[in-house]
Motif scaffolding. Structure first.
Motif, PDB file in Angstrom:
ATOM      1  N   GLY A  99       0.804  -1.217   0.000  1.00 22.63           N
ATOM      2  CA  GLY A  99       0.000   0.000   0.000  1.00 22.63           C
ATOM      3  C   GLY A  99       0.830   1.257   0.000  1.00 22.63           C
ATOM      4  O   GLY A  99       0.392   2.305   0.500  1.00 22.63           O
ATOM      5  N   LEU A 100       2.027   1.191  -0.588  1.00 22.24           N
ATOM      6  CA  LEU A 100       2.959   2.322  -0.560  1.00 22.24           C
ATOM      7  C   LEU A 100       3.233   2.911  -1.934  1.00 22.24           C
ATOM      8  O   LEU A 100       4.083   3.803  -2.073  1.00 22.24           O
ATOM      9  CB  LEU A 100       4.299   1.880   0.061  1.00 22.24           C
ATOM     10  N   ALA A 101       2.529   2.440  -2.957  1.00 21.01           N
ATOM     11  CA  ALA A 101       2.840   2.867  -4.323  1.00 21.01           C
ATOM     12  C   ALA A 101       2.691   4.378  -4.498  1.00 21.01           C
ATOM     13  O   ALA A 101       3.523   5.019  -5.156  1.00 21.01           O
ATOM     14  CB  ALA A 101       1.954   2.114  -5.319  1.00 21.01           C
ATOM     15  N   ASN A 102       1.662   4.967  -3.935  1.00 18.93           N
ATOM     16  CA  ASN A 102       1.459   6.415  -4.084  1.00 18.93           C
ATOM     17  C   ASN A 102       2.532   7.197  -3.331  1.00 18.93           C
ATOM     18  O   ASN A 102       3.043   8.209  -3.819  1.00 18.93           O
ATOM     19  CB  ASN A 102       0.065   6.816  -3.596  1.00 18.93           C
ATOM     20  N   THR A 103       2.858   6.724  -2.131  1.00 17.75           N
ATOM     21  CA  THR A 103       3.866   7.404  -1.316  1.00 17.75           C
ATOM     22  C   THR A 103       5.224   7.402  -2.002  1.00 17.75           C
ATOM     23  O   THR A 103       5.976   8.390  -1.937  1.00 17.75           O
ATOM     24  CB  THR A 103       3.987   6.725   0.063  1.00 17.75           C
ATOM     25  N   TYR A 104       5.539   6.309  -2.662  1.00 20.77           N
ATOM     26  CA  TYR A 104       6.874   6.163  -3.254  1.00 20.77           C
ATOM     27  C   TYR A 104       6.838   6.181  -4.778  1.00 20.77           C
ATOM     28  O   TYR A 104       7.657   5.534  -5.429  1.00 20.77           O
ATOM     29  CB  TYR A 104       7.529   4.869  -2.740  1.00 20.77           C
ATOM     30  N   GLN A 105       5.933   6.984  -5.334  1.00 23.75           N
ATOM     31  CA  GLN A 105       5.898   7.107  -6.790  1.00 23.75           C
ATOM     32  C   GLN A 105       7.219   7.655  -7.322  1.00 23.75           C
ATOM     33  O   GLN A 105       7.710   7.236  -8.369  1.00 23.75           O
ATOM     34  CB  GLN A 105       4.730   8.008  -7.217  1.00 23.75           C
ATOM     35  N   TRP A 106       7.802   8.577  -6.591  1.00 23.78           N
ATOM     36  CA  TRP A 106       9.090   9.144  -7.014  1.00 23.78           C
ATOM     37  C   TRP A 106      10.175   8.066  -7.044  1.00 23.78           C
ATOM     38  O   TRP A 106      11.089   8.106  -7.875  1.00 23.78           O
ATOM     39  CB  TRP A 106       9.498  10.276  -6.078  1.00 23.78           C
ATOM     40  N   TYR A 107      10.071   7.100  -6.120  1.00 21.28           N
ATOM     41  CA  TYR A 107      11.051   6.018  -6.065  1.00 21.28           C
ATOM     42  C   TYR A 107      10.896   5.102  -7.287  1.00 21.28           C
ATOM     43  O   TYR A 107      11.892   4.615  -7.846  1.00 21.28           O
ATOM     44  CB  TYR A 107      10.855   5.235  -4.769  1.00 21.28           C
ATOM     45  N   LEU A 108       9.655   4.897  -7.720  1.00 27.89           N
ATOM     46  CA  LEU A 108       9.409   4.130  -8.937  1.00 27.89           C
ATOM     47  C   LEU A 108       9.936   4.876 -10.161  1.00 27.89           C
ATOM     48  O   LEU A 108      10.458   4.264 -11.107  1.00 27.89           O
ATOM     49  CB  LEU A 108       7.912   3.855  -9.097  1.00 27.89           C
ATOM     50  N   ASP A 109       9.847   6.193 -10.118  1.00 26.11           N
ATOM     51  CA  ASP A 109      10.374   6.988 -11.231  1.00 26.11           C
ATOM     52  C   ASP A 109      11.873   6.761 -11.423  1.00 26.11           C
ATOM     53  O   ASP A 109      12.375   6.766 -12.552  1.00 26.11           O
ATOM     54  CB  ASP A 109      10.118   8.474 -10.990  1.00 26.11           C
ATOM     55  N   LEU A 110      12.583   6.550 -10.314  1.00 28.83           N
ATOM     56  CA  LEU A 110      14.014   6.301 -10.430  1.00 28.83           C
ATOM     57  C   LEU A 110      14.283   5.060 -11.280  1.00 28.83           C
ATOM     58  O   LEU A 110      15.291   4.968 -11.986  1.00 28.83           O
ATOM     59  CB  LEU A 110      14.639   6.114  -9.043  1.00 28.83           C
ATOM     60  N   ARG A 111      13.371   4.086 -11.199  1.00 30.13           N
ATOM     61  CA  ARG A 111      13.522   2.851 -11.972  1.00 30.13           C
ATOM     62  C   ARG A 111      13.062   3.034 -13.423  1.00 30.13           C
ATOM     63  O   ARG A 111      13.475   2.287 -14.313  1.00 30.13           O
ATOM     64  CB  ARG A 111      12.719   1.720 -11.340  1.00 30.13           C
ATOM     65  N   ARG A 112      12.232   4.001 -13.665  1.00 20.59           N
ATOM     66  CA  ARG A 112      11.725   4.247 -15.019  1.00 20.59           C
ATOM     67  C   ARG A 112      12.711   5.035 -15.868  1.00 20.59           C
ATOM     68  O   ARG A 112      12.723   4.905 -17.097  1.00 20.59           O
ATOM     69  CB  ARG A 112      10.394   4.999 -14.950  1.00 20.59           C
ATOM     70  N   PHE A 113      13.535   5.849 -15.218  1.00 17.40           N
ATOM     71  CA  PHE A 113      14.377   6.787 -15.950  1.00 17.40           C
ATOM     72  C   PHE A 113      15.855   6.462 -15.776  1.00 17.40           C
ATOM     73  O   PHE A 113      16.576   7.125 -15.028  1.00 17.40           O
ATOM     74  CB  PHE A 113      14.082   8.218 -15.499  1.00 17.40           C
ATOM     75  N   GLY A 114      16.297   5.408 -16.453  1.00 16.16           N
ATOM     76  CA  GLY A 114      17.730   5.104 -16.488  1.00 16.16           C
ATOM     77  C   GLY A 114      18.267   4.418 -15.259  1.00 16.16           C
ATOM     78  O   GLY A 114      19.413   4.666 -14.851  1.00 16.16           O
ATOM     79  N   SER A 115      17.494   3.545 -14.642  1.00 17.01           N
ATOM     80  CA  SER A 115      17.956   2.850 -13.439  1.00 17.01           C
ATOM     81  C   SER A 115      19.045   1.836 -13.785  1.00 17.01           C
ATOM     82  O   SER A 115      19.082   1.295 -14.895  1.00 17.01           O
ATOM     83  CB  SER A 115      16.785   2.134 -12.772  1.00 17.01           C
ATOM     84  N   VAL A 116      19.919   1.584 -12.828  1.00 21.23           N
ATOM     85  CA  VAL A 116      20.970   0.576 -12.972  1.00 21.23           C
ATOM     86  C   VAL A 116      21.000  -0.270 -11.707  1.00 21.23           C
ATOM     87  O   VAL A 116      20.539   0.160 -10.647  1.00 21.23           O
ATOM     88  CB  VAL A 116      22.362   1.228 -13.196  1.00 21.23           C
ATOM     89  N   PRO A 117      21.540  -1.488 -11.778  1.00 22.64           N
ATOM     90  CA  PRO A 117      21.720  -2.277 -10.557  1.00 22.64           C
ATOM     91  C   PRO A 117      22.634  -1.521  -9.590  1.00 22.64           C
ATOM     92  O   PRO A 117      23.685  -0.998  -9.986  1.00 22.64           O
ATOM     93  CB  PRO A 117      22.385  -3.564 -11.054  1.00 22.64           C
ATOM     94  N   HIS A 118      22.215  -1.454  -8.330  1.00 16.66           N
ATOM     95  CA  HIS A 118      23.023  -0.715  -7.346  1.00 16.66           C
ATOM     96  C   HIS A 118      22.739  -1.243  -5.947  1.00 16.66           C
ATOM     97  O   HIS A 118      21.806  -2.018  -5.729  1.00 16.66           O
ATOM     98  CB  HIS A 118      22.754   0.789  -7.417  1.00 16.66           C
ATOM     99  N   GLY A 119      23.572  -0.852  -5.010  1.00 13.06           N
ATOM    100  CA  GLY A 119      23.402  -1.283  -3.625  1.00 13.06           C
ATOM    101  C   GLY A 119      24.183  -0.378  -2.701  1.00 13.06           C
ATOM    102  O   GLY A 119      24.969   0.470  -3.134  1.00 13.06           O
ATOM    103  N   GLY A 120      23.961  -0.570  -1.416  1.00 11.85           N
ATOM    104  CA  GLY A 120      24.653   0.287  -0.462  1.00 11.85           C
ATOM    105  C   GLY A 120      24.507  -0.219   0.952  1.00 11.85           C
ATOM    106  O   GLY A 120      23.959  -1.295   1.207  1.00 11.85           O
ATOM    107  N   PHE A 121      24.983   0.587   1.902  1.00 12.69           N
ATOM    108  CA  PHE A 121      25.001   0.172   3.303  1.00 12.69           C
ATOM    109  C   PHE A 121      24.997   1.391   4.214  1.00 12.69           C
ATOM    110  O   PHE A 121      25.228   2.527   3.780  1.00 12.69           O
ATOM    111  CB  PHE A 121      26.246  -0.669   3.595  1.00 12.69           C
ATOM    112  N   GLY A 122      24.760   1.124   5.484  1.00 10.34           N
ATOM    113  CA  GLY A 122      24.893   2.134   6.525  1.00 10.34           C
ATOM    114  C   GLY A 122      25.672   1.564   7.698  1.00 10.34           C
ATOM    115  O   GLY A 122      25.553   0.371   8.011  1.00 10.34           O
ATOM    116  N   MET A 123      26.496   2.395   8.327  1.00 13.67           N
ATOM    117  CA  MET A 123      27.254   2.001   9.517  1.00 13.67           C
ATOM    118  C   MET A 123      26.987   2.990  10.639  1.00 13.67           C
ATOM    119  O   MET A 123      27.107   4.203  10.452  1.00 13.67           O
ATOM    120  CB  MET A 123      28.766   1.984   9.226  1.00 13.67           C
TER     121      MET A 123
END
Length: 478
Positions: free
Chosen positions: A424-448
């Motif tokens: 139920g988060l699609a509307n909240t994270y529409q901008w996050y989906l846009d990142l995948r629509r516009f030139g997304s690449v495989p990526h990853g990261g971390f926090g310490m």
């Protein structure tokens, strides 16, 4: 303000000696102690008095300005003594930096003038420099505990660790991003958020009464903002304060703490992210052992004996890797009774994490491929059958448990869309989906967690003792 010295007591602004000695070389205590010149040098030293010893023919002071654990010895004529020169007083000393005839120090200053900048009321001062106060006592005085040797050393180590982390990322071509402290998203999805509101005397411009027009919170992580940047930069990082409204009085938790976070684009392997995590830990720790030997020695002697050898062990060998499934099997076979469940699908608790580290010889352990339902929506789906997992990793370290957390990010639009729809988060994270629509690449990261890192390296039991001003439930001093 008064000037105290051979010329007696007078207003500083009218003191001719003070005016004619403005050209003296101003040195920190560290610079003075490191001086190798055989020639006498006229210097000016500013700091706080750590001890006063007056004899019939000579006055000895030891002063410190925070640049070194060691104090600088001042030798003066008894005529320079004054009642306001006592423990804790801020002073300015002018004189000659010379080789010391004593065996406890290599150099000293033969004072020609001692000026008291700020007096100290020793009757109420809570610390005695020759006493070792327990951390619980020192913690009561956040405005004064930087005056103690242990906390002074901690702050220098913390500063050096900060510099080493920035240097690591700079040397590896990361771009430093300032991610926002005020945000509208909950990156972790745990709901442990501090909401931002204006004071009653400051009417907000938002239609709904909120300043921003939408709910806003103190950030729990800069990750999602780094993911935005990973659409234009191959490697980015941030290092700043984060906040969790977690009602915990535990020794590993704070309401405000610092996080080191990084995001790497064009990677499809969790091992790539793990390598950055391991290299960051080892490079930073090696730098501290090299550059902070004196301050670390204080901790290794009085706070955590044997910790130096443990630190050297941590950086000498490659970290261990096991799957979450393997970790659960180890826990289920453990000859101890745990408070929390060890069934497949349960979240690993601190007691589990510490046992796994012990099981591996008190050595850092990467735990990879967690159950799908345990990790946030952005973790990449492994699509691996009945025991559904994601490409996520935690690094567990001795004495602490989890220090790093990371994952590959789900870059496949249809899988991410499906998961956000189910949550139920699609509307909240529409901008996050846009990142995948516009030139997304495989990526990853971390926090310490930066404070947990310091706990691990220094062997400090309570996280409140490795941050200048700790914030936790029912405590927000200063």
């Amino acid at each position: 303000m008064l000037a105290v010295g051979k010329l007696g007591i007078g207003l500083v602004s009218r003191c001719p000696w003070h005016r004619c000695h403005r050209s003296l070389t101003k040195l920190s205590v560290q610079e003075a102690l490191s001086s190798h010149s055989e020639n006498t040098k006229k210097v000016k030293i500013q700091g706080w008095v750590r001890s006063v010893r007056a004899q019939k023919e000579v006055l000895f002071l030891h002063i410190n300005d925070g640049s070194s654990l060691q104090n600088l010895q001042i030798v003066a004529e008894p005529s320079l003594q004054h009642s306001s020169i006592r423990f804790g007083s801020a002073v300015e000393v002018s004189g000659a930096l010379v080789r010391s005839v004593g065996t406890k120090q290599s150099v000293e200053v033969k004072a020609e003038d001692i000026r008291v900048i700020g007096e100290c009321d020793t009757t109420d001062f809570p610390f005695k420099i020759k006493e070792r106060h327990p951390p619980e006592y020192v913690r009561q005085f956040p405005h004064l505990r930087c005056r103690t040797n242990t906390f002074g050393s901690l702050l220098r180590i913390r500063s050096a660790a900060t510099a080493a982390i920035h240097e690591f990322f700079r040397n590896n071509d990361y771009v430093h991003i300032h991610t926002p402290i005020i945000t509208s998203n909950d990156c972790e999805g745990a709901g442990e958020l501090f909401q931002v509101q204006t004071g009653s005397k400051n009417p907000a411009p938002g239609d709904d009464g909120g300043f921003f027009g939408i709910p806003a919170f103190l950030t729990v992580s800069g990750q999602l903002h780094l993911e935005v940047m990973s659409g234009a930069f191959k490697k980015v990082f941030t290092f700043g304060p984060t906040f969790r409204a977690e009602n915990s009085q535990g020794r590993r938790h704070l309401a405000e703490f610092y996080m080191v976070e990084a995001e790497v684009s064009f990677t499809e392997n969790l091992e790539d992210i793990m390598k950055v995590m391991e290299d960051l830990f080892k490079t930073t720790t090696s730098s501290l052992l090299d550059k902070c030997a004196e301050d670390l020695a204080l901790f290794f002697k009085y706070v955590s004996p044997g910790q130096k050898e443990r630190c050297e062990k941590l950086i000498a060998n490659k970290f261990i890797v096991m799957s979450y499934t393997e970790a659960i099997e180890i826990l289920q076979k453990a000859p101890v009774t745990f408070q929390y469940s060890t069934e497949w699908g349960c979240d690993l608790q601190t007691e589990h994490e510490k046992y796994l580290v012990k099981h591996c010889g008190d050595f850092p352990v990467f735990v990879v491929n967690y159950p799908y339902d345990l990790k946030p929506f952005y973790a990449r789906d492994n699509e691996d059958g009945p025991r559904h997992t994601v490409s996520a990793v935690d690094l567990l370290v001795p004495g602490i448990g989890e220090l790093f957390g990371g994952s590959l990010r789900e870059e496949r639009l249809h899988i991410l869309q499906s998961r956000l729809d189910r949550l139920g988060l699609a509307n909240t994270y529409q901008w996050y989906l846009d990142l995948r629509r516009f030139g997304s690449v495989p990526h990853g990261g971390f926090g310490m967690g930066f404070e947990r890192y310091l706990q691990c390296i220094l062997g400090v039991d309570n996280i409140r003792d490795v941050i200048p001003f700790p914030r936790y439930p029912y405590s927000c001093l200063l």
